[in-house]
Design a protein around this motif. Structure first.
Motif, short mmCIF file in Angstrom:
data_model
loop_
_atom_site.label_atom_id
_atom_site.label_comp_id
_atom_site.label_asym_id
_atom_site.label_seq_id
_atom_site.Cartn_x
_atom_site.Cartn_y
_atom_site.Cartn_z
N ASP A 19 0.86 -1.19 0.00
CA ASP A 19 0.00 0.00 0.00
C ASP A 19 0.89 1.23 0.00
N THR A 20 1.11 1.81 -1.17
CA THR A 20 2.01 2.98 -1.25
C THR A 20 1.41 4.20 -0.57
N GLY A 21 0.07 4.28 -0.57
CA GLY A 21 -0.57 5.41 0.11
C GLY A 21 -0.24 5.42 1.59
N ALA A 22 -0.13 4.24 2.18
CA ALA A 22 0.21 4.13 3.60
C ALA A 22 1.62 4.66 3.85
N MET A 23 2.49 4.53 2.85
CA MET A 23 3.86 5.02 3.00
C MET A 23 3.88 6.55 3.05
N TYR A 24 3.04 7.17 2.21
CA TYR A 24 2.93 8.64 2.25
C TYR A 24 2.28 9.10 3.56
N PRO A 43 13.51 23.12 1.84
CA PRO A 43 14.31 22.03 1.24
C PRO A 43 15.31 21.39 2.20
N GLU A 44 15.96 22.19 3.02
CA GLU A 44 16.97 21.64 3.93
C GLU A 44 16.34 20.79 5.02
N GLU A 45 15.25 21.31 5.61
CA GLU A 45 14.57 20.55 6.66
C GLU A 45 14.00 19.25 6.10
N LEU A 46 13.40 19.33 4.91
CA LEU A 46 12.79 18.14 4.31
C LEU A 46 13.85 17.11 3.96
N ASP A 47 14.95 17.56 3.39
CA ASP A 47 16.03 16.64 3.02
C ASP A 47 16.58 15.92 4.25
N LYS A 48 16.75 16.65 5.32
CA LYS A 48 17.25 16.06 6.56
C LYS A 48 16.28 15.01 7.08
N LEU A 49 14.97 15.32 7.02
CA LEU A 49 13.97 14.37 7.50
C LEU A 49 13.95 13.11 6.65
N LEU A 50 13.97 13.27 5.32
CA LEU A 50 13.93 12.11 4.44
C LEU A 50 15.12 11.19 4.65
N VAL A 53 9.71 14.38 -2.07
CA VAL A 53 9.06 13.31 -1.31
C VAL A 53 8.74 12.14 -2.23
N ARG A 54 8.14 12.44 -3.37
CA ARG A 54 7.77 11.39 -4.31
C ARG A 54 9.00 10.67 -4.85
N THR A 55 10.03 11.42 -5.18
CA THR A 55 11.26 10.80 -5.69
C THR A 55 11.84 9.82 -4.68
N HIS A 56 11.85 10.22 -3.43
CA HIS A 56 12.40 9.38 -2.36
C HIS A 56 11.60 8.09 -2.21
N LEU A 57 10.27 8.21 -2.10
CA LEU A 57 9.46 7.02 -1.87
C LEU A 57 9.32 6.15 -3.11
N VAL A 58 9.35 6.76 -4.29
CA VAL A 58 9.29 5.96 -5.52
C VAL A 58 10.49 5.03 -5.60
N ARG A 59 11.66 5.51 -5.22
CA ARG A 59 12.85 4.66 -5.22
C ARG A 59 12.65 3.46 -4.30
N VAL A 60 12.10 3.71 -3.13
CA VAL A 60 11.85 2.63 -2.17
C VAL A 60 10.86 1.63 -2.74
N GLN A 61 9.80 2.13 -3.35
CA GLN A 61 8.75 1.28 -3.91
C GLN A 61 9.25 0.47 -5.11
N GLN A 62 10.05 1.09 -5.96
CA GLN A 62 10.59 0.39 -7.12
C GLN A 62 11.50 -0.76 -6.69
N ALA A 63 12.27 -0.53 -5.63
CA ALA A 63 13.15 -1.59 -5.12
C ALA A 63 12.32 -2.78 -4.66
#
Length: 216
Positions: free
Chosen positions: A34-39, A56-63, A104-114
């Motif tokens: 469930d990718t929606g659950a990941m978001y 951008p800096e705060e988000l990058d650090k969190l991701l 955010v999408r780029t980060h999670l898409v990589r996880v999902q594709q793996a």
């Protein structure tokens, strides 16, 4: 890779994608993601930490410091099962808002594709067919009218004994539809090679059978 089956399911909020995908996964003996659950999990962390997701800096650090995983029907945030927490209304809005951010999408898409290249899976979300699993052997777009989707949500909440209002839920669903289909990054849309299934007049078993009729 040849023996790995990938099934991609897109569609608007409340269309029943997760319920249908779980049933198909059980029937075929494959994993469901469930990718929606990941978001939602990421949205939960943003709310809890109080960061400015548009910084951008705060988000990058969190991701970089966040681990989101989906396993055996449960969503884990930094090793903790948050499957129940992410279904709160405030998390739904945050999930929609943060999913519109490219980083955010780029980060999670990589996880999902793996995930999709390690094992046979059925994955549902908003951009699975064209962004996450463009090479999926089977692609579907599941939808239903906003009235039907709102009614299903009302019944689900009533079964849990939770207070709910049909008009408010319908308005929330339509807001989510607009947000998802008008965002700049990977907007919700049906791809040309995806099979359109409208479940407005079908129950769960009928919808599952409809899907399976296309899967060889």
């Amino acid at each position: 890779m040849d023996d790995i089956i990938r099934i991609a399911v897109d569609g608007p909020a409340g269309a029943g994608k997760s319920t249908v995908a779980k049933a198909i996964a059980a029937r075929l003996g494959i994993d469901y993601v469930d990718t929606g659950a990941m978001y939602r999990a990421l949205g939960l962390k943003i709310l809890c930490t109080g960061i400015d997701m548009h910084d951008p800096e705060e988000l990058d650090k969190l991701l970089k410091s966040t681990e989101v995983d989906y396993a055996k029907g449960h969503i884990f945030l930094d090793g903790t099962d948050v499957s129940g927490l992410i279904r709160l209304p405030a998390i739904s809005k945050m999930a929609s808002d943060c999913s519109a951010i490219a980083e955010v999408r780029t980060h999670l898409v990589r996880v999902q594709q793996a995930m999709g290249h390690r094992k046979s899976i059925i994955m549902d979300g908003r951009d699975i067919c064209f962004a996450v699993l463009p090479d999926a052997q089977y692609k579907f777009y599941l939808t239903a009218s906003s009235d039907v989707r709102a009614l299903r949500r009302v019944r689900e909440l009533e079964e849990k004994g939770e207070p709910c209002n049909f008009d408010e839920i319908k308005a929330s669903i339509e807001y989510r539809d607009y947000q998802d289909s008008h965002r700049e990054c990977s907007p919700l849309r049906k791809t040309e090679d995806a099979v359109l299934i409208d479940s407005s007049d079908m129950d769960l078993e009928e919808t599952v059978e409809c899907f399976l009729s296309y899967i060889k």
